[in-house]
Design a protein around this motif. Structure first.
Motif, PDB file in Angstrom:
ATOM      1  N   VAL A 167       0.864  -1.178   0.000  1.00  0.00           N
ATOM      2  CA  VAL A 167       0.000   0.000   0.000  1.00  0.00           C
ATOM      3  C   VAL A 167       0.902   1.229   0.000  1.00  0.00           C
ATOM      4  CG1 VAL A 167      -1.740   1.300   1.276  1.00  0.00           C
ATOM      5  CG2 VAL A 167      -1.870  -1.179   1.179  1.00  0.00           C
ATOM      6  N   PHE A 168       0.683   2.119  -0.958  1.00  0.00           N
ATOM      7  CA  PHE A 168       1.456   3.366  -1.045  1.00  0.00           C
ATOM      8  C   PHE A 168       0.562   4.503  -0.574  1.00  0.00           C
ATOM      9  CE2 PHE A 168       3.165   6.839  -4.020  1.00  0.00           C
ATOM     10  CZ  PHE A 168       4.112   7.258  -3.099  1.00  0.00           C
ATOM     11  N   LEU A 169       0.977   5.179   0.486  1.00  0.00           N
ATOM     12  CA  LEU A 169       0.164   6.227   1.101  1.00  0.00           C
ATOM     13  C   LEU A 169       0.786   7.584   0.824  1.00  0.00           C
ATOM     14  CD1 LEU A 169      -0.507   4.368   4.453  1.00  0.00           C
ATOM     15  CD2 LEU A 169      -2.108   4.672   2.552  1.00  0.00           C
ATOM     16  N   ASP A 238      -8.426  -2.749   5.888  1.00  0.00           N
ATOM     17  CA  ASP A 238      -8.409  -4.052   5.219  1.00  0.00           C
ATOM     18  C   ASP A 238      -7.013  -4.467   4.764  1.00  0.00           C
ATOM     19  OD1 ASP A 238     -10.760  -5.382   5.382  1.00  0.00           O
ATOM     20  OD2 ASP A 238     -11.382  -5.085   3.313  1.00  0.00           O
ATOM     21  N   LEU A 239      -6.067  -3.536   4.820  1.00  0.00           N
ATOM     22  CA  LEU A 239      -4.704  -3.875   4.388  1.00  0.00           C
ATOM     23  C   LEU A 239      -4.037  -4.896   5.304  1.00  0.00           C
ATOM     24  CD1 LEU A 239      -2.419  -2.433   6.417  1.00  0.00           C
ATOM     25  CD2 LEU A 239      -3.077  -0.411   5.166  1.00  0.00           C
ATOM     26  N   LEU A 246       4.023  -4.726   2.656  1.00  0.00           N
ATOM     27  CA  LEU A 246       4.698  -3.469   2.965  1.00  0.00           C
ATOM     28  C   LEU A 246       3.701  -2.315   2.976  1.00  0.00           C
ATOM     29  CD1 LEU A 246       7.643  -3.770   0.382  1.00  0.00           C
ATOM     30  CD2 LEU A 246       7.760  -4.361   2.818  1.00  0.00           C
ATOM     31  N   ILE A 247       3.986  -1.296   3.778  1.00  0.00           N
ATOM     32  CA  ILE A 247       3.272  -0.022   3.695  1.00  0.00           C
ATOM     33  C   ILE A 247       4.322   1.039   3.378  1.00  0.00           C
ATOM     34  CG2 ILE A 247       1.724   1.615   4.816  1.00  0.00           C
ATOM     35  CD1 ILE A 247       0.840  -0.607   6.689  1.00  0.00           C
ATOM     36  N   PRO A 270       6.750  -3.666   7.592  1.00  0.00           N
ATOM     37  CA  PRO A 270       7.660  -2.530   7.443  1.00  0.00           C
ATOM     38  C   PRO A 270       6.968  -1.253   6.960  1.00  0.00           C
ATOM     39  CG  PRO A 270       8.648  -4.508   6.540  1.00  0.00           C
ATOM     40  CD  PRO A 270       7.216  -4.853   6.858  1.00  0.00           C
ATOM     41  N   ALA A 271       7.260  -0.145   7.638  1.00  0.00           N
ATOM     42  CA  ALA A 271       6.884   1.191   7.178  1.00  0.00           C
ATOM     43  C   ALA A 271       8.070   1.715   6.379  1.00  0.00           C
ATOM     44  CB  ALA A 271       6.585   2.102   8.359  1.00  0.00           C
TER      45      ALA A 271
END
Length: 496
Positions: A167-169, A238-239, A246-247, A270-271
């Motif tokens: 997920v790319f935030l 939901d991630l 990974l985030i 991992p962040a």
């Protein structure tokens, strides 16, 4: 990061190329950094399939020729939804109250996206590419899907085909820390507006991670179902599935100290900082040089660092009252300004029609300011020698662009993580917020004028500029920013 870990990830970045499917939410504040991430991966030799809708893909512009063999853009047609205007494909096309309907339409892309992934996983599948080499890159099964916060329907698709996800935030690490996981929210329920006006109990150190009044009302709404039938928080939560490895954040520890270890612990994965991903060209929709030529000519005539650039983004919920008070405040300040004025959300009026009677002629007669109601190339303006500060809504993209040029800030936040950013930048001493009524979000022209003068002309303005330049030196370290991307590629190899 420990030296051995650092070396390990750097080596992994040099291993064979990946095929990555990249799919952002339908907002330009999301699509632009997702596309920039795609380009950076392509520059490192990886194949990227960038997914969006036809109108958005056209507005984002063509992939640079040097990268076209590594990036293909695939479009999926957004289904019609009752109440959503025809042709609306992004949040820029609808007022805030219709964004839930846009999410409902976005959910309708689950089936065509599943078909796209299934085709990519089949031997010899994939769209025709320009060269045989490109065809090989894109016809193989994706190694990763990099998605946004909104696609909670991607997880079953990824699990079926055994494709890991990241997920790319594009919001700040601060906002994600404030939201927290579903588990910590169940353990520490927030049931009133006041609960959002204090730092959450899972933040183990003193922080400014809290909202104020009307801002707290907005953030509370992301935990409630919208017109799509699902809350934004539930989409995001939901991630926490096994296929989400990974985030990734459009940020870095220098910009947001102390948060990356906390996020790694909170979400048990991992962040990963991707760095600030500053596009070389600002990453904006293409514009006409001719339409902006008079503004550049006006800037060329102004003294160095004498102009404050004013822009509240293309999607901030700015009202007609906000426009009028801001106009009066700029006039009262007596400071030169260039204002990129967008119509308030909903776009019922031409932006210029909302200005006070005679405003443009008065400020023009005094040589005080210029209002631009067409598209403004923001990075080009911020780079101009006449610009000395930035009056901004503190969207993360705009704030990152200000870092690039070391401009002090006058801050007028509205929604999302803008308040958290404004408070963090105030704490770092690089600008001031416009004083306002936090019960309803209103502000007065006198507060605008006072904030502008503090940052532009009063004695303390030198200190704001000095600290903004210090932050620029830290955050615009190109070697370090590129290293974050190399380390991200290392994570993609290690965790796939």
């Amino acid at each position: 990061m420990a030296a051995s870990r650092h070396t390990e990830l750097a080596k992994a970045a040099a291993t064979p190329s990946l095929h990555v499917v990249v799919f952002p939410w339908l907002a330009f504040g999301h699509m632009i950094p997702f596309l920039e991430l795609s380009k950076r991966l392509a520059m490192r030799g990886h194949a990227v399939t960038f997914v969006s809708t036809p109108r958005n893909a056209a507005r984002l512009g063509a992939i640079p020729p040097a990268l076209s063999a590594h990036v293909r853009v695939v479009t999926l047609h957004l289904p019609a939804v009752d109440g959503l205007p025809e042709g609306a494909e992004s949040t820029a096309d609808v007022p805030p109250e219709m964004v839930g309907l846009l999410k409902k339409a976005f959910d309708g892309l689950a089936t065509p996206f599943a078909g796209l992934v299934a085709d990519a996983c089949s031997t010899g599948a994939g769209e025709a590419a320009a060269t045989a080499a490109a065809a090989v890159r894109f016809s193989r099964k994706p190694d990763w899907i990099i998605l946004d916060f909104a696609q909670n329907w991607i997880w079953p698709i990824a699990e079926e085909h055994k494709i890991p996800c990241a997920v790319f935030l594009i919001v700040t690490a601060a906002m994600i820390s404030f939201i927290g996981t579903k588990e910590v929210n169940l353990a520490h329920p927030r049931t009133t507006t006041e609960d959002y006006m204090v730092p959450p109990p899972w933040i183990p150190f003193p922080s400014t991670l809290a909202y104020r009044g009307h801002e707290a009302e907005w953030i509370a709404n992301i935990f409630r179902p919208n017109a799509s039938g699902v809350s934004d928080a539930d989409r995001f939560w939901d991630l926490q599935r096994p296929c989400c490895r990974l985030i990734v954040y459009r940020s870095c520890p220098e910009a947001e100290p102390r948060l990356f270890p906390l996020l790694t612990e909170l979400f048990a994965r991992p962040a990963v900082p991707a760095g600030l991903l500053m596009p070389a060209d600002g990453g904006h929709i293409t514009y006409s040089d001719e339409s902006f030529a008079p503004a550049i000519q006006w800037l060329d005539e102004q003294p160095e660092r004498s102009v404050i650039y004013v822009a509240l983004g293309s999607e901030a919920p700015v009202t007609a009252d906000h426009v009028r008070e801001l106009a009066h405040g700029l006039e009262l300040s007596g400071v030169r300004f260039l204002w990129a004025l967008r119509p308030p959300s909903g776009g019922a009026h031409h932006a210029g029609a909302l200005l006070p009677d005679g405003f443009e002629s008065r400020v023009a007669a005094r040589g005080l300011g210029l209002v631009c109601t067409d598209w403004v190339p923001q990075v080009r303006v911020l780079a101009h020698g006449a610009v000395g500060a930035f009056l901004t809504h503190c969207g993360w993209g705009s704030t990152v662009e200000s870092f690039r040029f070391g401009h002090p800030l006058v801050m007028l936040p509205f929604v999302v993580d803008q308040s958290l950013i404004a408070q963090a930048m105030t704490a770092r001493g690089i600008g001031v917020e416009v004083a306002r009524n936090y019960d309803d979000g209103s502000f007065h022209r006198d507060a605008v004028a006072a904030a502008v003068r503090r940052v532009m002309v009063e004695e303390e303005s030198r200190e704001y500029t000095r600290k903004a330049k210090q932050l620029q030196e830290v955050l615009m370290d190109k070697v370090q920013q590129e290293l974050y991307l190399d380390e991200l590629v290392g994570y993609l190899h290690r965790y796939k």
